[in-house]
Design an enzyme around this catalytic site. Structure first.
Site, PDB file in Angstrom:
ATOM      1  N   ASP A  10       6.534  62.148  26.808  1.00  0.00           N
ATOM      2  CA  ASP A  10       7.529  63.158  27.166  1.00  0.00           C
ATOM      3  C   ASP A  10       7.392  64.292  26.148  1.00  0.00           C
ATOM      4  O   ASP A  10       6.454  64.316  25.339  1.00  0.00           O
ATOM      5  CB  ASP A  10       8.942  62.549  27.224  1.00  0.00           C
ATOM      6  CG  ASP A  10       9.544  62.275  25.853  1.00  0.00           C
ATOM      7  OD1 ASP A  10       8.827  62.391  24.830  1.00  0.00           O
ATOM      8  OD2 ASP A  10      10.743  61.947  25.785  1.00  0.00           O
ATOM      9  N   CYS A  67       7.000  59.114  22.819  1.00  0.00           N
ATOM     10  CA  CYS A  67       8.221  59.889  23.025  1.00  0.00           C
ATOM     11  C   CYS A  67       8.771  60.188  21.636  1.00  0.00           C
ATOM     12  O   CYS A  67       8.047  60.008  20.643  1.00  0.00           O
ATOM     13  CB  CYS A  67       9.219  59.199  23.954  1.00  0.00           C
ATOM     14  SG  CYS A  67      10.048  57.731  23.308  1.00  0.00           S
ATOM     15  N   THR A  69      11.032  58.750  19.675  1.00  0.00           N
ATOM     16  CA  THR A  69      11.083  57.559  18.820  1.00  0.00           C
ATOM     17  C   THR A  69      10.095  56.479  19.244  1.00  0.00           C
ATOM     18  O   THR A  69       9.849  55.547  18.477  1.00  0.00           O
ATOM     19  CB  THR A  69      12.488  56.914  18.909  1.00  0.00           C
ATOM     20  OG1 THR A  69      12.732  56.616  20.294  1.00  0.00           O
ATOM     21  CG2 THR A  69      13.563  57.848  18.372  1.00  0.00           C
ATOM     22  N   HIS A 100      -1.573  38.667  18.637  1.00  0.00           N
ATOM     23  CA  HIS A 100      -0.610  37.653  19.080  1.00  0.00           C
ATOM     24  C   HIS A 100      -0.008  37.926  20.454  1.00  0.00           C
ATOM     25  O   HIS A 100       0.336  36.986  21.167  1.00  0.00           O
ATOM     26  CB  HIS A 100       0.551  37.544  18.071  1.00  0.00           C
ATOM     27  CG  HIS A 100       0.136  36.943  16.770  1.00  0.00           C
ATOM     28  ND1 HIS A 100       1.032  36.577  15.798  1.00  0.00           N
ATOM     29  CD2 HIS A 100      -1.101  36.645  16.274  1.00  0.00           C
ATOM     30  CE1 HIS A 100       0.382  36.080  14.747  1.00  0.00           C
ATOM     31  NE2 HIS A 100      -0.917  36.121  15.013  1.00  0.00           N
ATOM     32  N   HIS A 135      -1.354  31.609  21.332  1.00  0.00           N
ATOM     33  CA  HIS A 135      -0.690  32.861  21.706  1.00  0.00           C
ATOM     34  C   HIS A 135      -0.773  33.118  23.217  1.00  0.00           C
ATOM     35  O   HIS A 135       0.123  33.725  23.795  1.00  0.00           O
ATOM     36  CB  HIS A 135      -1.296  34.034  20.940  1.00  0.00           C
ATOM     37  CG  HIS A 135      -1.198  33.863  19.462  1.00  0.00           C
ATOM     38  ND1 HIS A 135       0.015  33.794  18.819  1.00  0.00           N
ATOM     39  CD2 HIS A 135      -2.156  33.708  18.508  1.00  0.00           C
ATOM     40  CE1 HIS A 135      -0.195  33.611  17.519  1.00  0.00           C
ATOM     41  NE2 HIS A 135      -1.501  33.541  17.308  1.00  0.00           N
TER      42      HIS A 135
HETATM   43  C1  RB5 Z   1      14.019  63.098  24.021  1.00  0.00           C
HETATM   44  O1  RB5 Z   1      14.833  64.012  23.347  1.00  0.00           O
HETATM   45  C2  RB5 Z   1      14.115  61.733  23.354  1.00  0.00           C
HETATM   46  O2  RB5 Z   1      15.309  61.133  23.668  1.00  0.00           O
HETATM   47  C3  RB5 Z   1      12.951  60.886  23.785  1.00  0.00           C
HETATM   48  O3  RB5 Z   1      11.766  61.501  23.417  1.00  0.00           O
HETATM   49  C4  RB5 Z   1      12.854  59.484  23.195  1.00  0.00           C
HETATM   50  O4  RB5 Z   1      13.001  59.512  21.815  1.00  0.00           O
HETATM   51  C5  RB5 Z   1      13.671  58.452  23.839  1.00  0.00           C
HETATM   52  O5  RB5 Z   1      13.654  57.272  23.473  1.00  0.00           O
END
Ligand code: RB5
Length: 142
Positions: A10, A67, A69, A100, A135
């Protein structure tokens, strides 16, 4: 490594995806970039779904998801039963996710990791083999 690596992100993971894409191309690894293609806001589940369908149709392929995080896009990808997406923040996690868990998708947080560490994580993920044995029994139970 002659298998194709699919990449998707994203907007929160876009910049890191671009960095990793260049890194893989420079290392002569075949990639397919499924987007997104700018910093404009998009919804990460759409890109997780796109990548999941590519993994399903290309035997033994790997995917890299990005993304902000790495959390949302890994959650979305893991809704597909053929995907084992591992959200990794260290080389050790990347190594274990392959040895694993036989992870076929690596998720990274573009707002969490440095570019250098991300490259190390990707290298480890792509170059570590599943250990099978005990595993395999556990992975089959997932
Ligand atoms: C987008 O702002 C953010 O929420 C997305 O990139 C991600 O971190 C979601 O888990």
């Amino acid at each position: 490594m002659n298998k194709i690596i699919f990449l998707a992100s994203d907007h929160g993971g876009f910049s890191l995806k671009e960095t990793i894409k260049k890194y893989l191309i420079n290392n002569k690894i075949k990639i397919e970039d499924l987007g997104c293609s700018s910093l404009d806001a998009v919804d990460y589940p759409d890109y997780a779904k796109l990548l999941a369908s590519k993994i399903e149709n290309n035997n033994n392929s790997f995917g890299l998801l990005f993304c902000g995080t790495g959390i949302g896009i890994s959650m979305a990808a893991n809704r597909f039963s053929h995907v084992r997406a591992a959200l990794c923040t260290s080389v050790e996690m990347a190594s274990k996710s392959r040895k694993h868990n036989d992870a076929n998708v690596l998720a990274l947080g573009g707002r969490i990791l440095t570019e250098e560490l991300s490259k190390e994580i990707v290298f480890e993920f792509l170059n570590t083999k599943f250990e099978k044995g005990r595993h395999l029994l556990r992975v089959k139970k997932i």
